[in-house]
Design a protein around this motif. Structure first.
Motif, PDB file in Angstrom:
ATOM      1  N   LEU A 134      33.794  38.147  25.853  1.00 31.38           N
ATOM      2  CA  LEU A 134      32.637  37.899  26.708  1.00 31.38           C
ATOM      3  C   LEU A 134      33.032  37.968  28.183  1.00 31.38           C
ATOM      4  CD1 LEU A 134      29.660  37.149  26.971  1.00 31.38           C
ATOM      5  CD2 LEU A 134      30.316  34.737  26.790  1.00 31.38           C
ATOM      6  N   ALA A 135      34.193  37.391  28.519  1.00 27.78           N
ATOM      7  CA  ALA A 135      34.662  37.422  29.916  1.00 27.78           C
ATOM      8  C   ALA A 135      34.911  38.854  30.372  1.00 27.78           C
ATOM      9  CB  ALA A 135      35.932  36.588  30.050  1.00 27.78           C
ATOM     10  N   LYS A 136      35.486  39.673  29.498  1.00 30.86           N
ATOM     11  CA  LYS A 136      35.726  41.071  29.863  1.00 30.86           C
ATOM     12  C   LYS A 136      34.414  41.825  30.043  1.00 30.86           C
ATOM     13  CE  LYS A 136      40.357  41.996  28.027  1.00 30.86           C
ATOM     14  NZ  LYS A 136      41.153  42.901  27.188  1.00 30.86           N
ATOM     15  N   LYS A 137      33.427  41.492  29.221  1.00 32.80           N
ATOM     16  CA  LYS A 137      32.123  42.130  29.373  1.00 32.80           C
ATOM     17  C   LYS A 137      31.494  41.739  30.704  1.00 32.80           C
ATOM     18  CE  LYS A 137      28.793  44.692  27.788  1.00 32.80           C
ATOM     19  NZ  LYS A 137      29.000  46.150  27.609  1.00 32.80           N
ATOM     20  N   VAL A 138      31.632  40.484  31.093  1.00 34.86           N
ATOM     21  CA  VAL A 138      31.133  40.023  32.387  1.00 34.86           C
ATOM     22  C   VAL A 138      31.840  40.776  33.516  1.00 34.86           C
ATOM     23  CG1 VAL A 138      31.143  38.060  33.982  1.00 34.86           C
ATOM     24  CG2 VAL A 138      30.399  37.739  31.612  1.00 34.86           C
ATOM     25  N   ALA A 139      33.171  40.903  33.408  1.00 34.10           N
ATOM     26  CA  ALA A 139      33.934  41.620  34.439  1.00 34.10           C
ATOM     27  C   ALA A 139      33.504  43.070  34.528  1.00 34.10           C
ATOM     28  CB  ALA A 139      35.431  41.526  34.130  1.00 34.10           C
ATOM     29  N   GLN A 140      33.273  43.686  33.384  1.00 38.22           N
ATOM     30  CA  GLN A 140      32.847  45.091  33.355  1.00 38.22           C
ATOM     31  C   GLN A 140      31.522  45.272  34.086  1.00 38.22           C
ATOM     32  OE1 GLN A 140      31.381  46.606  29.612  1.00 38.22           O
ATOM     33  NE2 GLN A 140      32.522  48.511  29.853  1.00 38.22           N
ATOM     34  N   GLU A 141      30.568  44.405  33.812  1.00 38.31           N
ATOM     35  CA  GLU A 141      29.264  44.527  34.451  1.00 38.31           C
ATOM     36  C   GLU A 141      29.337  44.177  35.935  1.00 38.31           C
ATOM     37  OE1 GLU A 141      26.038  42.689  32.474  1.00 38.31           O
ATOM     38  OE2 GLU A 141      26.455  43.634  30.538  1.00 38.31           O
ATOM     39  N   ALA A 142      30.194  43.204  36.286  1.00 39.98           N
ATOM     40  CA  ALA A 142      30.346  42.835  37.692  1.00 39.98           C
ATOM     41  C   ALA A 142      30.931  43.985  38.502  1.00 39.98           C
ATOM     42  CB  ALA A 142      31.231  41.595  37.821  1.00 39.98           C
ATOM     43  N   LEU A 143      31.876  44.713  37.901  1.00 42.83           N
ATOM     44  CA  LEU A 143      32.450  45.877  38.582  1.00 42.83           C
ATOM     45  C   LEU A 143      31.427  46.996  38.688  1.00 42.83           C
ATOM     46  CD1 LEU A 143      36.010  46.004  36.974  1.00 42.83           C
ATOM     47  CD2 LEU A 143      35.516  45.682  39.394  1.00 42.83           C
ATOM     48  N   LYS A 144      30.677  47.198  37.620  1.00 39.53           N
ATOM     49  CA  LYS A 144      29.675  48.262  37.610  1.00 39.53           C
ATOM     50  C   LYS A 144      28.614  48.021  38.669  1.00 39.53           C
ATOM     51  CE  LYS A 144      26.393  50.567  34.516  1.00 39.53           C
ATOM     52  NZ  LYS A 144      25.802  50.570  33.140  1.00 39.53           N
ATOM     53  N   ASP A 145      28.213  46.744  38.826  1.00 37.10           N
ATOM     54  CA  ASP A 145      27.188  46.387  39.810  1.00 37.10           C
ATOM     55  C   ASP A 145      27.770  46.187  41.210  1.00 37.10           C
ATOM     56  OD1 ASP A 145      25.435  46.466  37.716  1.00 37.10           O
ATOM     57  OD2 ASP A 145      25.385  44.303  37.409  1.00 37.10           O
ATOM     58  N   LYS A 146      29.107  46.414  41.349  1.00 35.44           N
ATOM     59  CA  LYS A 146      29.796  46.265  42.630  1.00 35.44           C
ATOM     60  C   LYS A 146      29.657  44.854  43.195  1.00 35.44           C
ATOM     61  CE  LYS A 146      29.306  51.166  43.773  1.00 35.44           C
ATOM     62  NZ  LYS A 146      30.636  51.506  43.269  1.00 35.44           N
ATOM     63  N   MET A 147      29.598  43.865  42.292  1.00 33.50           N
ATOM     64  CA  MET A 147      29.605  42.476  42.744  1.00 33.50           C
ATOM     65  C   MET A 147      30.968  42.093  43.286  1.00 33.50           C
ATOM     66  SD  MET A 147      27.533  40.634  39.642  1.00 33.50           S
ATOM     67  CE  MET A 147      28.009  39.008  40.237  1.00 33.50           C
ATOM     68  N   PHE A 148      32.018  42.696  42.717  1.00 39.29           N
ATOM     69  CA  PHE A 148      33.380  42.414  43.139  1.00 39.29           C
ATOM     70  C   PHE A 148      34.113  43.724  43.357  1.00 39.29           C
ATOM     71  CE2 PHE A 148      32.054  38.713  40.734  1.00 39.29           C
ATOM     72  CZ  PHE A 148      32.434  37.673  41.563  1.00 39.29           C
ATOM     73  N   ASN A 149      34.974  43.697  44.360  1.00 39.27           N
ATOM     74  CA  ASN A 149      35.804  44.866  44.630  1.00 39.27           C
ATOM     75  C   ASN A 149      37.036  44.883  43.737  1.00 39.27           C
ATOM     76  OD1 ASN A 149      38.315  45.826  46.677  1.00 39.27           O
ATOM     77  ND2 ASN A 149      36.595  47.217  46.472  1.00 39.27           N
TER      78      ASN A 149
ATOM     79  N   GLU B 268      36.674  42.661  50.564  1.00 41.35           N
ATOM     80  CA  GLU B 268      35.549  42.454  49.667  1.00 41.35           C
ATOM     81  C   GLU B 268      35.968  41.477  48.585  1.00 41.35           C
ATOM     82  OE1 GLU B 268      33.517  46.826  50.366  1.00 41.35           O
ATOM     83  OE2 GLU B 268      33.789  46.050  48.344  1.00 41.35           O
ATOM     84  N   SER B 269      35.025  41.025  47.825  1.00 42.75           N
ATOM     85  CA  SER B 269      35.240  39.890  46.948  1.00 42.75           C
ATOM     86  C   SER B 269      36.151  40.197  45.767  1.00 42.75           C
ATOM     87  CB  SER B 269      33.898  39.382  46.442  1.00 42.75           C
ATOM     88  OG  SER B 269      33.158  40.455  45.912  1.00 42.75           O
ATOM     89  N   THR B 270      36.802  39.131  45.286  1.00 41.25           N
ATOM     90  CA  THR B 270      37.755  39.219  44.188  1.00 41.25           C
ATOM     91  C   THR B 270      37.382  38.213  43.108  1.00 41.25           C
ATOM     92  OG1 THR B 270      39.530  39.812  45.721  1.00 41.25           O
ATOM     93  CG2 THR B 270      40.186  39.060  43.533  1.00 41.25           C
ATOM     94  N   LEU B 271      37.364  38.659  41.862  1.00 44.33           N
ATOM     95  CA  LEU B 271      37.142  37.770  40.726  1.00 44.33           C
ATOM     96  C   LEU B 271      38.469  37.592  39.994  1.00 44.33           C
ATOM     97  CD1 LEU B 271      35.369  36.176  38.752  1.00 44.33           C
ATOM     98  CD2 LEU B 271      34.890  38.330  37.562  1.00 44.33           C
ATOM     99  N   ILE B 272      38.870  36.336  39.827  1.00 39.89           N
ATOM    100  CA  ILE B 272      40.119  36.009  39.139  1.00 39.89           C
ATOM    101  C   ILE B 272      39.765  35.349  37.814  1.00 39.89           C
ATOM    102  CG2 ILE B 272      42.298  34.739  39.268  1.00 39.89           C
ATOM    103  CD1 ILE B 272      41.811  34.657  42.359  1.00 39.89           C
ATOM    104  N   ILE B 273      40.208  35.937  36.711  1.00 42.02           N
ATOM    105  CA  ILE B 273      39.956  35.391  35.377  1.00 42.02           C
ATOM    106  C   ILE B 273      41.268  34.869  34.807  1.00 42.02           C
ATOM    107  CG2 ILE B 273      39.087  35.867  33.064  1.00 42.02           C
ATOM    108  CD1 ILE B 273      37.498  38.201  34.220  1.00 42.02           C
TER     109      ILE B 273
ATOM    110  N   GLY C 100      33.956  36.413  49.081  1.00 40.79           N
ATOM    111  CA  GLY C 100      35.294  35.843  48.972  1.00 40.79           C
ATOM    112  C   GLY C 100      35.805  35.958  47.553  1.00 40.79           C
ATOM    113  N   TRP C 101      36.644  35.003  47.119  1.00 40.39           N
ATOM    114  CA  TRP C 101      37.164  35.050  45.758  1.00 40.39           C
ATOM    115  C   TRP C 101      36.447  34.020  44.885  1.00 40.39           C
ATOM    116  CZ3 TRP C 101      39.105  30.544  43.869  1.00 40.39           C
ATOM    117  CH2 TRP C 101      39.501  29.570  44.812  1.00 40.39           C
ATOM    118  N   LYS C 102      36.341  34.327  43.609  1.00 40.38           N
ATOM    119  CA  LYS C 102      35.795  33.401  42.627  1.00 40.38           C
ATOM    120  C   LYS C 102      36.693  33.410  41.394  1.00 40.38           C
ATOM    121  CE  LYS C 102      30.980  33.225  44.019  1.00 40.38           C
ATOM    122  NZ  LYS C 102      29.621  32.967  43.542  1.00 40.38           N
TER     123      LYS C 102
END
Length: 998
Positions: free
Chosen positions: A196-211, A260-265, A346-348
């Protein structure tokens, strides 16, 4: 007689015409049988060559994930076509009418048919000969780099269910919320949190929410250094610092500098972590923001821009509002900066754990940002099981059983998937037996049962043994370590070379992933195993293979003698061995002994290994081994010996008695000289002496005896090579000795002194290499990241100072044809890269860095060859130009596609003769450019030539994918926008570009 007829008769009887008739009519008629024989011989030879090429193609694609060149593909297609043509020729029923049969039936051939088929056989043979001559391909494949971030987070086979979609929506909403910094995700093991986390990351990258998205696996016994490495790898960083604190500081600096923003999982948390030690900034850190930008109004037909540097740069939104209210920025700048502020997050962090308590403690009780992943609902579980088991809605025989078994898997996706895949294509009796066993367990232990079921139904013993081997390698294990294990144990049937072993292991790992027993890790070179699967596998290994494993535990006493006699493997990872090692243990069945030591003063008694006659793999990490235990000589069946990060004595001669060694590693140990006795290891295939900081001497006349060596790793090992080039009994080895290693395919080496280079280097024969020539440490620690040791890549870094001429090094220059990562410094006498170094245009180069050079004037400068349209750098993704004192242009000629078609990052620093960056023709090629940084170029006035001849040429002139533009310390800079002769300006940069000026 008519004169025309007379002339024709005379012409037909002329010598020229007779010869022509002979060639065109008589020879085909007379040599029909010979031509058919020649055709048959040629096609059989071509089939053998095609089989050889196809074998190499399959190795390149399956083993290393490389792409086959179009030239090779076309050659194979051509061969297949000509083979089919030969088969059609022999299948032609008219062939029997073309043969003489005087002795049996007195039959004479049909001359017309004989002539036609003879000519056809001759034509096909000519085509065969042409294909045979081109069967040797200098470049068979190319490495297209590691998968993109989006590819890493793509979930193959991910199933969307209403219960999952609802949680995903909540997480996405939290990620978009500027007031939420940390998000938690918890649930049972095997419930699907990571997917589920990877799916969230995939969609976040696709929508350019995170760089940038970074994912690291923490695990129960958190290894801070390993987690730091995972984070750095996904950030594209190289960590060379010794201390964890220094490494954390580097990571933190990098995370703070992300524009640009960074998502850390962080996955699989078990206890509270110190984020500072991982390099993750605290929530109160200032992320940075705007720089002080002051822009004057445009003059004439185009804008002019000047930059100022302020010692106190406002970095908050309040500062921007102040600048806005004081009219420091005009309306255009206000719109652009407001857009940047609205997008900047920023980062999340997204934290994943089995227990809510761990998350609550880590997040200081912020319950609103913690979400639970529950088991699947009954209908969802049944639908997932049926799909993975290949059961359709009309398959009534298995449908009822599928529903019953799915319900007994407790709604856990991992159990459902592994059980379903194990039962796919199995008989009904197997299904019913599994259903009964699950019923007997009374709905307990379903996850462990599904793992054991999948294990039992694996197709062969080789796959089963590999699975159990993976289970004791720890989370995020390196596939190369598994390959070495398999070579050491020698259980892969029909495998003799390292490349064959690598190919087989990748296939086995792939099958285990398909069954759900292994998972993808953060890199293609690693794999991981879920803890719930590992627990079941350890139970199986303990009972069936009699394996004793312990990680980060205490060994206060050794197992009893009857247990030791049954053990086939002992693995103690980072354990405290309280009483030390006994003088000797009797393990007659032991094949693997692997101990990573925590105590620096722990010693191994001399006779300790005498009772291990069957030992094949010995791995000792972090031991004091001076001298080596003499009982090592008893290990006559040993195939793999790794003495890594050990204190070793001077005398290592007894290793020469281990004649069956295939793998030998001293990586990270304090060895000072390789023993001469190593020449006796004629079966050695892998030698790793990397990171041996005290190793200076390899005795001459040793390397050339390692005739089976395929892979040699010598990174960060300062060998003092003999400059003479000839083998000497009394001196250190020379690099020229490496040419005797005919089986060598992989080399990882740093040559600190260019004087050590010899004229007859063999580098062009290598399949994979990381070669550093000269002192380039400062650059290898910055933007130009050296690939990992076991990563399949072609990497070359060259510094030729002291007047050393690159043109005298043919062995090095031959590498340019296939190099993928290239760093050049101090190349004397090279004015441009294309015409002087590689006219093929560096067809596989992905990353190019050129530093500290006074001669280079352009990457591509045709000089007298005017109006040439060239093709160059079709695969290039990043370009770094540092301190090129005389560079005037990046390109001085017209280029055509696909030149620069994949270039994403350009960084230019201290190029003081450069007046503009791109020509108009180059701008049109940069369709995927994302980052452009230009600093301290005192002559730079513009990005592209200011005036364009006509307004028509402005159309289509832009950087469609640019996200970051940095212009710093450019005192002569005028404008970033070109204009036409009619006064029409052109916006090169769209409003999503993050612009930094100073």
């Amino acid at each position: 007689m008519d004169p025309l007829i007379a002339w024709f008769c005379q012409f037909m009887m002329s010598p020229r015409m007779k010869e022509r008739l002979k060639q065109q009519m008589l020879i085909p008629l007379w040599k029909y049988e010979a031509r058919v024989r020649e055709l048959d011989i040629g096609v059989e030879d071509l089939k053998k060559k095609r089989a050889a090429v196809q074998h190499r193609v399959e190795e390149e694609e399956n083993r290393y994930g490389r792409r086959i060149t179009d030239e090779v593909k076309k050659w194979i297609e051509g061969v297949d076509k000509i083979i089919s043509e030969c088969e059609d020729f022999h299948g032609d029923e008219r062939c029997k009418l073309a043969l003489f049969d005087l002795f049996t039936s007195g039959y004479l051939p049909k001359l017309g048919i004989r002539y036609h088929l003879s000519t056809k056989a001759y034509d096909i043979t000519r085509k065969i000969n042409g294909l045979s001559q081109t069967a040797k391909h200098d470049t068979l494949s190319y490495w297209f780099g590691p998968p993109s971030m989006a590819a890493f987070f793509s979930i193959v086979g991910y199933e969307s269910f209403p219960s999952r979609d609802e949680i995903k929506k909540k997480i996405m909403a939290a990620l978009k919320n500027p007031n939420v910094r940390m998000i938690g995700l918890h649930g049972l093991s095997g419930v699907g949190k990571t997917s589920l986390a990877k799916k969230v990351a995939q969609e976040a990258l696709k929508d350019k929410m995170f760089n940038v998205v970074v994912m690291a696996n923490v695990t129960r016994n958190a290894d801070i250094r390993k987690i730091q490495g995972q984070i750095a790898d996904m950030l594209g960083m190289k960590l060379d610092e010794e201390s964890d604190i220094a490494r954390a500081a580097r990571i933190q600096k990098r995370l703070k500098n992300e524009r640009e923003s960074t998502l850390i999982i962080l996955d699989d948390l078990w206890d509270k972590l110190d984020f500072n030690m991982l390099g993750i900034p605290s929530e109160n850190d200032d992320e940075g923001g705007l720089k002080n930008v002051k822009e004057e109004k445009p003059h004439g037909a185009h804008n002019t821009m000047k930059t100022e540097t302020s010692s106190e740069k406002p970095k908050t939104e309040e500062a921007f509002n102040m600048m806005k209210s004081e009219n420091i920025l005009d309306a255009t700048d206000v719109v652009k900066i407001e857009d940047t502020l609205s997008r900047y997050k920023g980062w999340k962090m997204l934290l994943i754990s089995e227990t809510k308590q761990v998350l609550s403690s880590q997040m200081e009780g912020r319950e609103n940002s913690i979400f639970s992943v529950d088991v699947l609902m009954e209908k969802e579980a049944q639908a997932l099981f049926k799909k993975k088991a290949g059961i359709g809605d009309t398959d009534s025989v298995f449908e009822k059983l599928a529903a019953q078994i799915a319900n007994k898997c407790q709604g856990l996706p991992m159990s459902i998937v592994t059980t379903a895949r194990a039962l796919k294509n199995q008989s009904r009796s197997v299904w019913e037996d599994v259903n009964r066993k699950l019923e007997w367990q009374k709905l307990t232990g379903a996850p462990e049962f599904s793992t054991k079921l999948s294990y039992e139904l694996l197709e062969n013993e080789e796959l089963k043994f590999t699975f159990l081997l993976c289970a004791r390698m720890g989370p995020d294990a390196l596939i190369m370590d598994l390959i070495k294990y398999c070579i050491g144990l020698g259980f892969l049937q029909g495998v003799y070379t390292v490349r064959e072993a690598r190919d087989r292991v990748y296939v086995l790992v792939g099958k285990l992933k398909e069954s759900g027993l292994l998972s993808d890790s953060y890199s293609n070179d690693y794999f991981t195993m879920q803890e719930i699967v590992r627990s079941a596998a350890s139970s199986i290994a303990s009972k069936e293979e009699h394996v004793f494993t312990l990680t980060k535990g205490k060994v206060d006493e050794w197992p009893e003698e009857d247990k030791l006699k049954r053990y086939t493997a002992i693995s103690l990872q980072h354990c405290d061995i309280i009483e030390g090692f006994p003088l000797r243990i009797n393990c007659p069945r032991l094949r693997v002994f692997h101990v990573s030591n925590n105590g620096p003063h722990l010693k191994i008694p001399s006779h300790f290994f005498k009772g291990m006659k069957e030992l094949k793999v010995l791995i000792l990490t972090g031991f004091y081994l001076s001298p080596l235990p003499s009982s090592i000589t008893c290990l006559t069946k040993l195939r793999m010996l790794c003495l890594e990060h050990c204190m070793l004595g001077v005398d290592l001669s007894i290793i020469g008695e281990l004649k069956k060694l295939r793998v030998l590693s001293f990586s990270g140990s304090n060895i000072e000289i390789l023993p001469t006795e190593l020449k006796q290891l004629i079966k050695l295939q892998i030698l790793d002496i990397s990171n041996c900081s005290k190793l200076r001497v390899i005795p001459s006349n040793v390397i050339q005896y390692l005739i089976s060596l395929e892979e040699l790793y010598m990174r960060r090992t300062p060998i003092q090579w003999n400059n003479g080039g000839e083998i000497s009994q009394s001196e250190n080895a020379s690099l020229s000795e490496l040419r005797h290693l005919n089986q060598l395919t992989t080399l990882d080496i740093e040559i600190s002194n260019v004087d050590h280079l010899s004229d007859n280097l063999f580098f062009d024969k290598l399949y994979s290499y990381k070669i550093v020539i000269g002192d380039l440490k400062a650059y290898l620690e910055t933007d130009f990241k050296m690939p990992e040791k076991y990563e399949a890549s072609r990497f070359l870094a060259v510094q030729l100072d002291n007047g050393f001429d690159i043109h005298s090094q043919n062995g090095v220059k031959l590498l340019f044809d296939r190099v993928e990562n290239l760093l050049l410094e101090d190349l004397n006498g090279v004015q441009d890269i294309f015409y002087r170094l590689n006219l093929k245009g560096f067809p596989y180069l992905k990353h190019l860095s050129i530093v500290s050079n006074s001669d280079i004037q352009s990457l591509i400068n045709p000089e007298k060859r005017k109006n040439n349209i060239e093709k160059a750098f079709p695969k290039l993704e990043s370009l770094y130009l540092y301190n090129l004192k005389n560079m005037k242009k990046i390109c001085s000629c017209e280029l055509s596609t696909p030149s620069f078609g994949k270039l994403k990052v350009i960084k230019i620093y201290l190029c003081n003769q450069l007046e503009n960056v791109f020509s108009i023709s180059v701008v049109r090629l940069l369709i995927v450019l994302e980052t452009l940084e230009i600093s301290k170029c005192k002559s730079l006035k513009k990005i592209v030539p200011v005036q364009i001849p006509s307004a028509n040429k402005i159309e289509g002139l832009e950087f469609p994918e640019l996200r970051s533009l940095t212009l710093q310390s450019l005192p002569q800079f005028i404008t970033i926008q070109p204009y036409s002769s009619t006064g029409e300006t052109k916006e090169l940069f769209h409003d999503k570009v993050c612009l930094t000026l100073s």
